[in-house]
Design a protein around this motif. Structure first.
Motif, PDB file in Angstrom:
ATOM      1  N   UNK A 115      28.920  35.198  47.609  1.00  0.00           N
ATOM      2  CA  UNK A 115      27.478  35.436  47.720  1.00  0.00           C
ATOM      3  C   UNK A 115      27.055  35.303  49.183  1.00  0.00           C
ATOM      4  N   UNK A 116      26.273  36.277  49.635  1.00  0.00           N
ATOM      5  CA  UNK A 116      25.796  36.250  51.011  1.00  0.00           C
ATOM      6  C   UNK A 116      26.766  36.871  52.004  1.00  0.00           C
ATOM      7  N   UNK A 117      27.885  37.408  51.518  1.00  0.00           N
ATOM      8  CA  UNK A 117      28.820  38.114  52.391  1.00  0.00           C
ATOM      9  C   UNK A 117      28.798  39.597  52.021  1.00  0.00           C
ATOM     10  N   UNK A 118      29.510  40.400  52.796  1.00  0.00           N
ATOM     11  CA  UNK A 118      29.577  41.826  52.486  1.00  0.00           C
ATOM     12  C   UNK A 118      30.416  42.109  51.237  1.00  0.00           C
ATOM     13  N   UNK A 119      31.075  41.083  50.717  1.00  0.00           N
ATOM     14  CA  UNK A 119      31.925  41.247  49.540  1.00  0.00           C
ATOM     15  C   UNK A 119      31.250  40.810  48.246  1.00  0.00           C
ATOM     16  N   UNK A 120      29.951  40.608  48.277  1.00  0.00           N
ATOM     17  CA  UNK A 120      29.240  40.194  47.069  1.00  0.00           C
ATOM     18  C   UNK A 120      29.242  41.300  46.008  1.00  0.00           C
ATOM     19  N   UNK A 121      29.563  42.526  46.403  1.00  0.00           N
ATOM     20  CA  UNK A 121      29.577  43.644  45.454  1.00  0.00           C
ATOM     21  C   UNK A 121      30.824  43.654  44.564  1.00  0.00           C
ATOM     22  N   UNK A 122      31.825  42.844  44.869  1.00  0.00           N
ATOM     23  CA  UNK A 122      33.045  42.841  44.055  1.00  0.00           C
ATOM     24  C   UNK A 122      33.122  41.643  43.111  1.00  0.00           C
ATOM     25  N   UNK A 123      31.996  40.981  42.877  1.00  0.00           N
ATOM     26  CA  UNK A 123      31.983  39.789  42.030  1.00  0.00           C
ATOM     27  C   UNK A 123      32.491  40.063  40.614  1.00  0.00           C
ATOM     28  N   UNK A 124      32.250  41.267  40.083  1.00  0.00           N
ATOM     29  CA  UNK A 124      32.676  41.567  38.715  1.00  0.00           C
ATOM     30  C   UNK A 124      34.199  41.648  38.591  1.00  0.00           C
ATOM     31  N   UNK A 125      34.917  41.765  39.711  1.00  0.00           N
ATOM     32  CA  UNK A 125      36.382  41.790  39.670  1.00  0.00           C
ATOM     33  C   UNK A 125      36.976  40.397  39.467  1.00  0.00           C
ATOM     34  N   UNK A 126      36.158  39.357  39.648  1.00  0.00           N
ATOM     35  CA  UNK A 126      36.648  37.983  39.538  1.00  0.00           C
ATOM     36  C   UNK A 126      36.591  37.516  38.087  1.00  0.00           C
ATOM     37  N   UNK A 127      37.544  37.959  37.280  1.00  0.00           N
ATOM     38  CA  UNK A 127      37.661  37.481  35.904  1.00  0.00           C
ATOM     39  C   UNK A 127      39.140  37.402  35.556  1.00  0.00           C
ATOM     40  N   UNK A 128      39.504  36.372  34.846  1.00  0.00           N
ATOM     41  CA  UNK A 128      40.911  36.149  34.535  1.00  0.00           C
ATOM     42  C   UNK A 128      41.594  35.395  35.659  1.00  0.00           C
ATOM     43  N   UNK A 129      42.922  35.384  35.651  1.00  0.00           N
ATOM     44  CA  UNK A 129      43.674  34.661  36.689  1.00  0.00           C
ATOM     45  C   UNK A 129      43.679  35.461  38.003  1.00  0.00           C
ATOM     46  N   UNK A 130      42.677  35.234  38.834  1.00  0.00           N
ATOM     47  CA  UNK A 130      42.456  36.039  40.030  1.00  0.00           C
ATOM     48  C   UNK A 130      42.876  35.286  41.292  1.00  0.00           C
ATOM     49  N   UNK A 160      56.189  43.105  38.630  1.00  0.00           N
ATOM     50  CA  UNK A 160      55.086  43.618  37.814  1.00  0.00           C
ATOM     51  C   UNK A 160      54.109  42.541  37.346  1.00  0.00           C
ATOM     52  N   UNK A 161      54.395  41.271  37.625  1.00  0.00           N
ATOM     53  CA  UNK A 161      53.474  40.197  37.256  1.00  0.00           C
ATOM     54  C   UNK A 161      52.242  40.162  38.165  1.00  0.00           C
ATOM     55  N   UNK A 162      52.376  40.708  39.368  1.00  0.00           N
ATOM     56  CA  UNK A 162      51.231  40.793  40.281  1.00  0.00           C
ATOM     57  C   UNK A 162      50.578  42.158  40.078  1.00  0.00           C
ATOM     58  N   UNK A 163      49.315  42.148  39.696  1.00  0.00           N
ATOM     59  CA  UNK A 163      48.587  43.394  39.424  1.00  0.00           C
ATOM     60  C   UNK A 163      47.428  43.507  40.413  1.00  0.00           C
ATOM     61  N   UNK A 164      47.400  44.614  41.136  1.00  0.00           N
ATOM     62  CA  UNK A 164      46.305  44.864  42.078  1.00  0.00           C
ATOM     63  C   UNK A 164      45.142  45.444  41.289  1.00  0.00           C
ATOM     64  N   UNK A 165      44.008  44.745  41.296  1.00  0.00           N
ATOM     65  CA  UNK A 165      42.825  45.166  40.542  1.00  0.00           C
ATOM     66  C   UNK A 165      41.955  46.085  41.383  1.00  0.00           C
ATOM     67  N   UNK A 166      41.752  45.714  42.615  1.00  0.00           N
ATOM     68  CA  UNK A 166      40.877  46.467  43.508  1.00  0.00           C
ATOM     69  C   UNK A 166      40.577  45.630  44.721  1.00  0.00           C
ATOM     70  N   UNK A 167      39.447  45.906  45.335  1.00  0.00           N
ATOM     71  CA  UNK A 167      39.068  45.125  46.505  1.00  0.00           C
ATOM     72  C   UNK A 167      37.938  45.774  47.251  1.00  0.00           C
ATOM     73  N   UNK A 168      37.846  45.421  48.513  1.00  0.00           N
ATOM     74  CA  UNK A 168      36.762  45.940  49.334  1.00  0.00           C
ATOM     75  C   UNK A 168      37.198  45.981  50.788  1.00  0.00           C
ATOM     76  N   UNK A 169      36.925  47.088  51.425  1.00  0.00           N
ATOM     77  CA  UNK A 169      37.133  47.259  52.855  1.00  0.00           C
ATOM     78  C   UNK A 169      35.750  47.262  53.469  1.00  0.00           C
ATOM     79  N   UNK A 170      35.362  46.114  54.017  1.00  0.00           N
ATOM     80  CA  UNK A 170      33.989  45.964  54.466  1.00  0.00           C
ATOM     81  C   UNK A 170      33.084  45.996  53.251  1.00  0.00           C
ATOM     82  N   UNK A 171      32.089  46.870  53.266  1.00  0.00           N
ATOM     83  CA  UNK A 171      31.185  46.971  52.123  1.00  0.00           C
ATOM     84  C   UNK A 171      31.610  48.075  51.150  1.00  0.00           C
ATOM     85  N   UNK A 172      32.712  48.749  51.439  1.00  0.00           N
ATOM     86  CA  UNK A 172      33.215  49.832  50.589  1.00  0.00           C
ATOM     87  C   UNK A 172      34.083  49.264  49.478  1.00  0.00           C
TER      88      UNK A 172
END
Length: 172
Positions: free
Chosen positions: A63-78, A101-113
């Protein structure tokens, strides 16, 4: 965990998220301690950091950073991988997920993208910042090398002509 410890973790994560260019969100369920240690070592070699934290604490830190838009990705063992280099964390995470295969890339953010897993994989395919710098230096140096070669050519040709005449005069 005491409240003071949680506040310190949130503050540390917030500082980290405020000072990086890339955040890669992964699921790490099933990775052993040895595998996590190996992944952290590989991240560190590339100038990235791999960090596991509670989702609640990650959400508060974002919260308060440029990455606040990816909060919905934080669910499960992250866990998050972060780096200042726009491709370092993505390269290591995608490479490691191919071999484990145990490590799964969900997504992320490059700056605000916001990037999905495909976007992170595309980002990982790009050359690193250091290799791009090397290519740029090579492109800049190439014309200078060619100019130096052209300027040296008449002098070397003149030297060959003089040498040829001197050997011709010795033979006569």
């Amino acid at each position: 965990m005491k409240r003071e410890q949680k506040e310190q973790i949130v503050e540390s994560l917030h500082n980290t998220l405020s000072n990086v260019n890339l955040v890669v969100v992964t699921h790490y369920s099933g990775l052993t301690v040895a595998e996590l240690t190996d992944l952290r070592r590989k991240m560190k070699e590339e100038g990235a950091v791999f960090q596991v934290a509670k989702n609640r604490l990650l959400k508060r830190a974002a919260e308060g950073t440029q990455y606040s838009s990816i909060l919905e990705m934080f669910s499960g063992p992250v866990a998050i991988a972060v780096s200042n280099d726009p491709v370092a964390a993505a390269k290591v995470a995608v490479s490691y997920s191919k071999s484990n295969e145990k490590l799964i890339v969900i997504g992320g953010s490059l700056g605000s993208e916001i990037l999905d897993s495909g976007g992170i994989k595309s980002l990982a395919a790009l050359p690193s910042l250091d290799s791009l710098r090397g290519k740029l230096v090579g492109v800049i140096q190439a014309p200078a090398t060619k100019v130096a070669g052209v300027l040296q050519a008449p002098a070397s040709q003149l030297a060959r002509v003089v040498s040829a005449y001197s050997t011709k005069g010795d033979a006569a």
